[in-house]
Design an enzyme around this catalytic site. Sequence first.
Site, short mmCIF file in Angstrom:
data_model
loop_
_atom_site.label_atom_id
_atom_site.label_comp_id
_atom_site.label_asym_id
_atom_site.label_seq_id
_atom_site.Cartn_x
_atom_site.Cartn_y
_atom_site.Cartn_z
N LYS A 194 -10.68 -3.38 -6.41
CA LYS A 194 -11.19 -4.27 -5.52
C LYS A 194 -12.54 -4.02 -5.16
CE LYS A 194 -8.59 -5.18 -1.98
NZ LYS A 194 -7.71 -5.19 -0.63
N ARG A 249 -1.96 -11.95 5.06
CA ARG A 249 -0.90 -11.19 4.71
C ARG A 249 0.34 -11.58 5.21
NH1 ARG A 249 -1.51 -5.69 4.25
NH2 ARG A 249 -3.71 -5.90 4.91
N ASP A 297 0.85 -1.27 0.20
CA ASP A 297 0.08 -0.02 0.06
C ASP A 297 0.89 1.29 0.01
OD1 ASP A 297 -3.07 -0.71 0.78
OD2 ASP A 297 -1.86 -2.02 1.67
N THR A 341 -12.76 -10.52 -2.89
CA THR A 341 -12.36 -11.19 -1.68
C THR A 341 -13.25 -12.11 -1.30
OG1 THR A 341 -13.93 -9.47 -0.41
CG2 THR A 341 -11.60 -8.71 -0.93
N LEU A 390 -10.02 -13.08 5.19
CA LEU A 390 -9.47 -12.84 6.67
C LEU A 390 -8.32 -13.90 6.62
CD1 LEU A 390 -12.86 -13.94 8.43
CD2 LEU A 390 -11.82 -11.55 8.21
N HIS A 419 -7.21 5.91 1.38
CA HIS A 419 -7.84 5.76 2.63
C HIS A 419 -7.08 5.71 3.44
CE1 HIS A 419 -6.57 1.71 1.04
NE2 HIS A 419 -7.03 1.29 2.31
N GLU A 442 -11.40 -0.33 -1.38
CA GLU A 442 -12.35 -1.28 -1.85
C GLU A 442 -13.47 -0.14 -2.58
OE1 GLU A 442 -12.10 -5.16 0.93
OE2 GLU A 442 -13.73 -3.35 1.27
#
Length: 598
Positions: free
Chosen positions: A416, A539, A175, A463, A507, A215, A308
């Site tokens: 996304k 992640r 990001d 997702t 998740l 964001h 998103e």
Amino acid sequence: MAALQRPVVALLCTSGGVQSGSQSLSSCCTGAVRDVAAVAQHGGKMCRIGATRCDRGEEESAPGCSGRRFEGVRVSGRDVPSDRRRFLGAIASAVVMDKVAVEERSLRVVHGNDMSEEQDVIELERDYTGTKHIPIFVMLPLDAINSRNEIDDLKSLRNDLNMLKKTSVDGVMVDCWWGLVEAKGPKVYDWSGYKNLFEIVRELQLKLQVVMSFHQCGGNVGDDTFIPLPQWVREVGKENPDIFFTNRKNKRNPECLTWGVDEEPVLRGRTGLEVYRDFMENFRQEMTEFFHDGTIVEIEVGLGPCGELRYPSYPETQGWVYPGIGEFQCYDKYLLKGLKEVAEAQGHKGWGKPPSNTGSYNSKPQYTEFFRDGGDYDSYYGRFFLGWYSKTLIEHGDRVLSIAITVFSGTKIAAKISGIHWWYQTASHAAELTCGYYNTSFRDGYSSIAQMFAKHKATFNFTCVELLTSEQNKYHPEAMADPEGLVQQVFKSVWGAGVSVASENALACYDRRGYNKILENAKPRIDSERNVVSFTYLRLNPELMEHDNYLEFTRFVRRLHGKSISDLPVVMPKPKTVPKMAKKHEKVLNPLISASKM
């Protein structure tokens, strides 16, 4: 077995028999039912399949029944109450099912049988050797670049990237936070930390997916870091709080800018679109070398909260708790003005206000006048409002992606869409509606979004592909969730629009059940030509690097790449653990709560 266009309803009949089959429900209803509640006995194990079960407990081999008398209806393993049967009633008399063979991929083990779930995972596992190579990227930690615009823990990051390289992942996702890069003032950009990070990634010959993150980081499930919007933007917000999304109680959400300011010059003389364009143009200029040498292979454009394309309808900082339906976020003066103008233009001046009977963040749809079965969501006014709300969302995505494809010409662009799977088994799909996806049991809300993506040849990143409906119903039965039905619907709509699909888990995922579900969605057996174009894993963290988790992940990467796993150590799958909401430290939670009170 013939492919089902829609999953089949389970009918509880009075004559004691059932007939199963593959007839599409498309001729009987308009998408009202999207999951299967049937059970059949197969090989000594209880498995979910596209069949039916009668109230005497007999399975799919039971003698045929008339198909006309039914004591009840079940959807996704749940008894449908009488007030819902009017919604499904027409189906009971229309569905005719034929006995079919059971395919391995259709088996879903029912919890509570005598065999261990781990053994079932192994027995039902599909061999992906020789299948198409699907690239996999791993999201870096949210704070890979810290508040000083430096790599947070250089030694640890290098070690983790080397470990990821050994698993054969294709690259990483990072990001680029607006709040860090443009922190010092309007048009004052600092990319130094990201340049250092990109150089390390290039040294390891990994590829980069880069997110233009317009964001705030913090305030959502799994967030353990707080990175607010730039200070100068927050100062503008103090003078004009309507630059932020606002709920019915006039509470502001500083996660991102409302798209009501996309074309309003309220940001020190710039519009929202101009701010996004300047940021992306500066990134493209400063990172030219990484585009030219092929290190950066994709730009994902942030279009809302969490990056998103959705309204911030379920913010934890304002008290939302899963599986609340959320709230409409269109009460800033700019969006209200747009709603009023559209209503008047269509000759309905009285429709220029959002609905007032929608409950609150944690309401259940059946307890609201708007979202309940037969509620106002399906009235003339309800359809008008939801159409406007969704159209405004899509137009925002259209405007920002138009800029991105110009700035990043020649580079793959993606965006996304969130997998809002809770309340999917209800008629209104309330949680999807409040976040801007006008998708109900009678209306496909994703095809219009997909058409917008098609216009820009952007990849549709979706997702929740790791979630199983059976587990959601087991651990959260009150949520009426159906992630598998949602993924099936969305993929069908997006592929039908000729758009490439990418995916990621919603998740944390370390278990083989989740990985197998990802693989099934990424490489469907029925339509082998329609594979996802890439998968991004959420992640990189210390838990992923633990020995057993690391071996399981390596195994997953091999299978996603279509490689043999015969040379890997044998790893027994661990029992499924239910992810818990992240417990935020005070240094993260307190600033979020303070920001939400502005």
